[in-house]
Scaffold this motif. Structure first.
Motif, PDB file in Angstrom:
ATOM      1  N   PRO A 427      12.922   0.656  -8.755  1.00  0.00           N
ATOM      2  CA  PRO A 427      13.718  -0.786  -8.873  1.00  0.00           C
ATOM      3  C   PRO A 427      12.690  -1.653  -8.338  1.00  0.00           C
ATOM      4  N   TYR A 428      11.713  -1.235  -7.445  1.00  0.00           N
ATOM      5  CA  TYR A 428      10.730  -2.083  -6.844  1.00  0.00           C
ATOM      6  C   TYR A 428       9.685  -1.301  -6.386  1.00  0.00           C
ATOM      7  N   ASP A 429       8.488  -2.215  -6.219  1.00  0.00           N
ATOM      8  CA  ASP A 429       7.215  -1.272  -5.688  1.00  0.00           C
ATOM      9  C   ASP A 429       7.335  -0.674  -4.332  1.00  0.00           C
ATOM     10  N   LEU A 430       7.140   0.788  -4.315  1.00  0.00           N
ATOM     11  CA  LEU A 430       6.925   1.359  -3.039  1.00  0.00           C
ATOM     12  C   LEU A 430       5.858   2.386  -2.649  1.00  0.00           C
ATOM     13  N   ILE A 431       4.786   1.744  -3.548  1.00  0.00           N
ATOM     14  CA  ILE A 431       3.681   2.797  -3.391  1.00  0.00           C
ATOM     15  C   ILE A 431       3.054   3.288  -2.184  1.00  0.00           C
ATOM     16  N   GLU A 432       3.446   2.595  -1.287  1.00  0.00           N
ATOM     17  CA  GLU A 432       3.049   2.901   0.074  1.00  0.00           C
ATOM     18  C   GLU A 432       3.707   4.506   0.544  1.00  0.00           C
ATOM     19  N   CYS A 433       4.909   4.513   0.044  1.00  0.00           N
ATOM     20  CA  CYS A 433       5.620   5.816   0.065  1.00  0.00           C
ATOM     21  C   CYS A 433       5.463   6.948  -0.870  1.00  0.00           C
ATOM     22  N   ASP A 434       4.428   6.397  -1.904  1.00  0.00           N
ATOM     23  CA  ASP A 434       4.389   7.684  -2.998  1.00  0.00           C
ATOM     24  C   ASP A 434       3.882   8.631  -2.612  1.00  0.00           C
ATOM     25  N   PRO A 435       4.449  10.150  -2.873  1.00  0.00           N
ATOM     26  CA  PRO A 435       4.166  11.326  -2.568  1.00  0.00           C
ATOM     27  C   PRO A 435       2.868  11.549  -3.026  1.00  0.00           C
ATOM     28  N   ASP A 486     -23.689   4.865  10.081  1.00  0.00           N
ATOM     29  CA  ASP A 486     -23.858   4.074  11.224  1.00  0.00           C
ATOM     30  C   ASP A 486     -24.321   2.725  11.355  1.00  0.00           C
ATOM     31  N   GLN A 487     -24.467   2.206  10.058  1.00  0.00           N
ATOM     32  CA  GLN A 487     -24.763   1.046   9.501  1.00  0.00           C
ATOM     33  C   GLN A 487     -23.722  -0.007   9.621  1.00  0.00           C
ATOM     34  N   GLY A 488     -22.481   0.348   9.582  1.00  0.00           N
ATOM     35  CA  GLY A 488     -21.527  -0.749   9.548  1.00  0.00           C
ATOM     36  C   GLY A 488     -19.999  -0.266  10.020  1.00  0.00           C
ATOM     37  N   SER A 489     -18.940  -1.022   9.786  1.00  0.00           N
ATOM     38  CA  SER A 489     -17.670  -0.761  10.162  1.00  0.00           C
ATOM     39  C   SER A 489     -16.959  -0.063   8.754  1.00  0.00           C
ATOM     40  N   MET A 490     -16.732   1.176   9.174  1.00  0.00           N
ATOM     41  CA  MET A 490     -16.011   1.916   7.851  1.00  0.00           C
ATOM     42  C   MET A 490     -14.609   2.090   7.668  1.00  0.00           C
ATOM     43  N   GLY A 491     -14.135   1.949   6.482  1.00  0.00           N
ATOM     44  CA  GLY A 491     -12.757   1.973   6.277  1.00  0.00           C
ATOM     45  C   GLY A 491     -12.476   3.274   5.714  1.00  0.00           C
ATOM     46  N   PHE A 492     -11.030   3.634   5.748  1.00  0.00           N
ATOM     47  CA  PHE A 492     -10.576   4.632   5.165  1.00  0.00           C
ATOM     48  C   PHE A 492      -9.559   4.592   3.801  1.00  0.00           C
ATOM     49  N   HIS A 493      -9.986   5.230   2.905  1.00  0.00           N
ATOM     50  CA  HIS A 493      -9.295   4.862   1.668  1.00  0.00           C
ATOM     51  C   HIS A 493      -8.918   6.198   0.912  1.00  0.00           C
ATOM     52  N   ALA A 494      -7.849   6.612   0.836  1.00  0.00           N
ATOM     53  CA  ALA A 494      -7.193   7.861   0.210  1.00  0.00           C
ATOM     54  C   ALA A 494      -8.244   9.166   0.802  1.00  0.00           C
ATOM     55  N   GLY A 495      -8.506   9.022   2.009  1.00  0.00           N
ATOM     56  CA  GLY A 495      -9.467  10.371   2.560  1.00  0.00           C
ATOM     57  C   GLY A 495     -10.859   9.863   2.547  1.00  0.00           C
ATOM     58  N   TRP A 496     -11.310   8.963   1.691  1.00  0.00           N
ATOM     59  CA  TRP A 496     -12.937   8.555   1.655  1.00  0.00           C
ATOM     60  C   TRP A 496     -12.985   7.408   2.958  1.00  0.00           C
ATOM     61  N   LEU A 599     -11.297   7.001 -17.229  1.00  0.00           N
ATOM     62  CA  LEU A 599     -10.209   5.960 -16.898  1.00  0.00           C
ATOM     63  C   LEU A 599     -10.762   5.726 -15.272  1.00  0.00           C
ATOM     64  N   ILE A 600     -10.799   4.561 -14.828  1.00  0.00           N
ATOM     65  CA  ILE A 600     -11.338   4.243 -13.562  1.00  0.00           C
ATOM     66  C   ILE A 600      -9.942   3.425 -12.863  1.00  0.00           C
ATOM     67  N   THR A 601      -9.468   3.763 -11.757  1.00  0.00           N
ATOM     68  CA  THR A 601      -8.414   3.092 -11.027  1.00  0.00           C
ATOM     69  C   THR A 601      -8.660   3.243  -9.371  1.00  0.00           C
ATOM     70  N   GLY A 602      -7.880   2.335  -8.909  1.00  0.00           N
ATOM     71  CA  GLY A 602      -8.269   2.161  -7.423  1.00  0.00           C
ATOM     72  C   GLY A 602      -7.926   3.576  -6.535  1.00  0.00           C
ATOM     73  N   SER A 603      -8.740   3.523  -5.515  1.00  0.00           N
ATOM     74  CA  SER A 603      -8.555   4.826  -4.613  1.00  0.00           C
ATOM     75  C   SER A 603      -7.125   5.161  -4.184  1.00  0.00           C
ATOM     76  N   GLY A 604      -6.267   3.991  -3.838  1.00  0.00           N
ATOM     77  CA  GLY A 604      -4.810   4.217  -3.488  1.00  0.00           C
ATOM     78  C   GLY A 604      -4.023   4.578  -4.575  1.00  0.00           C
ATOM     79  N   SER A 605      -4.639   4.817  -5.840  1.00  0.00           N
ATOM     80  CA  SER A 605      -3.477   4.857  -6.956  1.00  0.00           C
ATOM     81  C   SER A 605      -3.947   6.194  -7.643  1.00  0.00           C
ATOM     82  N   GLU A 606      -4.695   7.262  -7.052  1.00  0.00           N
ATOM     83  CA  GLU A 606      -5.468   8.417  -7.798  1.00  0.00           C
ATOM     84  C   GLU A 606      -4.123   9.074  -8.064  1.00  0.00           C
TER      85      GLU A 606
END
Length: 871
Positions: A427-435, A486-496, A599-606
């Motif tokens: 009924p609405y987007d809730l991808i943050e809770c996608d299993p 060690d060259q910058g500030s790292m972010g975390f994206h779907a385990g990466w 097919l290429i999609t975003g890391s959080g949408s794998e």
């Protein structure tokens, strides 16, 4: 020593039950000495006292408040043959001992809807079912005792004004009116949510169960599930000691048993039990003397909640990660047989730091006697959010697990899942809770580290662009990670691990979150200038990557996507829609060879997108092979006016505009390595994406950096890419488009081919939407700000009224201007329309402008050629 330490011993299962007025029966067990005996109809009737059903539309496994809510909502929606199976007693597990807090507040955007739906249900459930639920709604106040907390409240206010929930930022004097027992000396402000409160979890579950039965659902207990077997047609055989039920779908709602049920079908669900304690006091005279019930308070800096419980108080802390306790043995060895309505031994020493801070804030606690300390298991996932929805990898297996706050989520999640199951889309987007946001990269040490962190950081200040570092890195490391880490500030994206921004001498390095411009602001501007004027390289390995091939591959993709499929060697942007015409996914598609597509999609949408593709392939009987290549293929992006010169040094392939056109794909040799190159860049500048075997990625990266020295080559990160994409007017999935928006209002008409022959999912709905006309449209906004920039989800105002919301925002370093996308009513979308955007409690002037602010490189090149032709 304070009298609060005079603990009355014996705070075990029976005492909490008696305190809540619960008549607990001994846990029943079923003896199943033979298969024949277990299947006998007479045994069914005697054990369950009702006739056994052999078939069901939906079987829900688990009789806590979440599972029973799913059953209630499905039955109420008209679904026939809804069955709930509970291994012992309803509420066994985490529900029966929960503190029962219920709040409209949530920092997430759409989880606010879950909370809203829960409370609105709880308000009327007793009238509907005739069962008392014990719902108290005196409101709640989140207390700010620091400047950062005040900023956080302002940040959250602007994310709430465009929602239906009422929320107010209040002065200390008003806080004291709502909770007159408070020491107000340290209180700077409060975030007040009227209608909040608490509910008795046992009574709530029993009322939901009564409602479920009223609407036709069957609840069987004790009925433990012993096996789950999928059938060839996508159904399930659910085995119990009483017999087998053939179900069209199953819903795992088993709380801290979720891993054990998941293992029956080969899943290691990343859930873990956490010890959570709360204290119940005896009667406090000052509380008893009050004429109105105290508001629930949440002292965020001291990390506890406190509410009235009868004439006493109930106090629950979240201790720091180094002190909290995980029940990790259950992950390793399983939940002990028979555990259901038992508690852990309490440990007051572990929470004494919070007890002392609570005494300072609420002085009457110093004189209060404790009648109970409850220490029970609640379930955590690595990020504290539940896992809700259909699971990738099998058909018709749904989860509703991992609830750290099951009571407030139960009503809304039950409705959310019911709507999805009945109507065929969320009924609405809730991808943050996608299993499916989790995969095999979540190993047990990571799960434990993250659960500790999530519990211990429960009440830390919630900054934008938040990063948490426990458990990192996982095994998901790109081929250039060791070179860049060690060259910058790292972010975390779907385990990466992926670089957000890079350091240079003189920079203020490290992760330093803020609600305002912080240490990364100037370095990101430097990286944007690099891409606009020279050449930059970015690690894009976290992109999810699938290969779809086979006899029916094009037929399947034409059904799934609203765009036409690209020809061999070409690439396009395509969108998967829901049946009602919402945007389920945005995907880059390349046809590599006849009938073979990348097919290429975003890391959080794998997992999210892969599940949708696999489900349609299975349900439609398509002859295709779908392979997830995400971990096998590394991706480097190179962008900027000098990018062609750098690559041309490393290959004999003609990279000119004529030789390698925009949105074309070729396999080329780059520094002696075979690379699949696509001419595309999400910065909007001249560039290529290079798809490389992970083992060769570092060699290609190093060759490019060496070849580009004379061109000023350097690294750039995702923060710069976000700024560049926004100033080019590129939409982002999950922001400008998601399951809450249709592609027409999002300005994606170019990619939607309503006249293509294939009947793609959502086509009929879009045709109807187009015929009726839009009510709102995505607009492009320029803001006049100071030291703060929009992030997305801020409120848009006009003449003192809420008229819309932003979807994403950033600072354009090219134009020296804050930008945002936002949805506005159609009548306010004209260029030149003035509005205001609220940031940290202040309304900043904004204006709808023509998009894009900066033309893309292909557009600039085309216009230059056109101008030369006229000359």
């Amino acid at each position: 020593m304070s009298r609060i330490l005079n603990i009355i011993n014996g705070h075990l299962r029976r005492d909490l039950a008696a305190y809540r007025g619960i008549a607990l029966l001994p846990l029943r067990t079923i003896s199943c000495t033979s298969r024949k005996q277990a299947q006998e109809s007479d045994a069914h009737t005697s054990a369950l006292r009702k006739r056994w059903k052999d078939t069901a539309d939906t079987v829900i496994i688990g009789g806590g408040c979440v599972g029973v809510s799913v059953a209630y909502h499905l039955a109420k929606a008209g679904m026939k043959d809804v069955v709930l199976l509970e291994k012992s007693d309803l509420t066994a597990g985490s529900t029966w001992h929960a503190a029962g807090l219920a709040t409209y507040y949530h920092p997430g955007i759409n989880l606010k809807k879950v909370h809203y739906d829960s409370i609105k249900l709880y308000e009327k459930l007793e009238e509907e079912t005739g069962q008392a639920v014990g719902f108290h709604n005196p409101g709640s106040v989140r207390i700010a005792s620091s400047a950062a907390r005040v900023d956080e409240m302002r940040y959250q206010m602007t994310r709430t004004h465009w929602h239906v929930t009422k929320q107010y930022m209040i002065e200390p004097e008003r806080v004291l009116e709502l909770f007159p027992l408070l020491n107000i000396d340290k209180v700077l402000a409060g975030l007040y949510t009227p209608g909040d409160g608490h509910i008795d979890p046992y009574s709530l579950t029993m009322a939901l169960a009564a409602g479920a039965r009223l609407y036709g659902a069957q609840i069987y207990n004790p009925a433990p599930v012993t096996a789950l077997n999928p059938t060839a047609d996508g159904k399930w055989d659910v085995q119990t000691p009483h017999g087998t039920i053939r179900a069209n779908r199953i819903v795992n709602a088993t709380g801290f048993w979720a891993r054990e049920v998941g293992k029956m079908i080969g899943f290691e669900h990343p859930t873990i039990p956490v010890h959570h304690q709360y204290i119940v006091t005896a009667t406090v005279p000052e509380v008893k003397a009050l004429k109105t019930e105290l508001a629930v308070i949440r002292d965020l800096d001291a990390s506890y909640y406190l509410r009235q419980e009868r004439d006493g108080l109930l106090f629950g802390p979240y201790e720091k990660m180094e002190k909290m306790v995980l029940q990790d043995s259950w992950v390793r060895d399983g939940v002990p047989p028979g555990f259901g309505k038992e508690l852990f031994e309490s440990d007051l020493d572990r929470i004494m730091e919070h007890v002392e801070m609570a005494m300072e804030m609420v002085p009457v606690l110093k004189k209060a006697d404790i009648i109970n300390i409850v220490s029970g298991p609640i379930t955590y996932t690595p990020d504290l959010l539940p896992m809700v929805g259909p699971h990738q990898g099998v058909r018709n297996y749904w989860t509703a697990i991992g609830f750290g706050y099951g009571v407030i989520h139960a009503g809304g999640i039950g409705k959310f899942l019911s709507d999805w199951i009945v109507h065929g889309e969320p009924p609405y987007d809730l991808i943050e809770c996608d299993p499916n946001r989790y995969g095999k990269w979540v190993e047990v040490p990571f799960l434990c580290d993250k659960a500790r962190e999530s519990y211990g950081f429960n009440n830390v200040v919630g900054y934008p662009k938040e990063e948490r570092f426990a458990g990192r890195p996982t095994h998901r490391k790109s081929g250039v990670y060791e070179l860049l880490k060690d060259q910058g500030s790292m972010g975390f994206h779907a385990g990466w691990e992926q670089p957000h921004w890079f350091y240079k001498p003189g920079d203020d390095t490290g992760y330093k979150p803020s609600f305002r411009r912080t240490n990364w602001f100037r370095p990101v501007g430097r990286e944007c200038k690099l891409v606009m004027e020279k050449v930059g390289v970015i690690d894009l390995t976290p992109f999810a990557k699938y290969i779809v091939k086979g006899k029916d591959s094009q037929k399947l993709l034409d059904r799934l996507f609203a765009n036409t499929m690209p020809k061999v060697g070409l690439t396009n942007i395509s969108h998967m829609l829901t049946p009602n015409g919402k945007v389920f996914a945005e995907v880059t598609i390349t046809q590599l060879a006849p009938g073979e597509f990348l097919l290429i999609t975003g890391s959080g949408s794998e997992g999210h997108d892969l599940r949708y593709i696999e489900a349609e392939a299975a349900d439609g009987g398509y002859d295709v092979d779908i392979t997830n290549m995400t971990e096998d293929i590394g991706v480097l992006g190179i962008a900027g006016p000098n990018s062609r010169k750098v690559l041309q040094k490393l290959t004999d392939e003609d990279l000119s505009d004529a030789g390698f056109k925009f949105l074309h794909c070729k396999v080329i040799q780059l520094a002696g390595v075979s690379v699949r190159a696509i001419r595309i860049s999400y910065t909007g500048e001249l560039g290529w994406e290079l798809y490389i075997d992970q083992k060769n990625m570092a060699a290609v990266y190093q060759a490019m950096m060496e070849a580009g020295k004379d061109q000023g080559i350097d690294n750039f990160g995702t923060y710069a890419m976000s700024s560049l994409r926004l100033e080019k007017g590129f939409r982002g999935w999950g922001a400008e488009m998601n399951c809450d928006t249709n592609p027409l209002e999002a300005g994606l008409e170019y990619f939607i081919k309503l006249n293509k022959p294939a009947d793609f999912i959502g086509k009929a709905a879009l045709q109807e939407i187009k015929a009726k006309g839009l009510k709102r449209k995505l607009s492009y906004l320029a803001l006049d700000t100071d030291d703060v920039d929009p992030e997305g989800n801020e409120t848009i105002w006009l003449n003192g009224k809420v008229v819309g919301n932003t979807t994403s925002g950033a600072y354009s370093y090219t134009a020296q201007q804050s930008l945002a996308f936002g949805y506005l009513p159609l009548e306010l979308c004209s260029v030149g329309q003035k509005v205001e955007v609220e940031l940290l409690g202040k309304k900043y002037p904004a204006m709808v402008i023509q998009e894009p602010l900066v033309l893309t490189e292909p557009t600039r090149t085309r216009l230059q050629k056109k101008a030369k032709g006229k000359a």
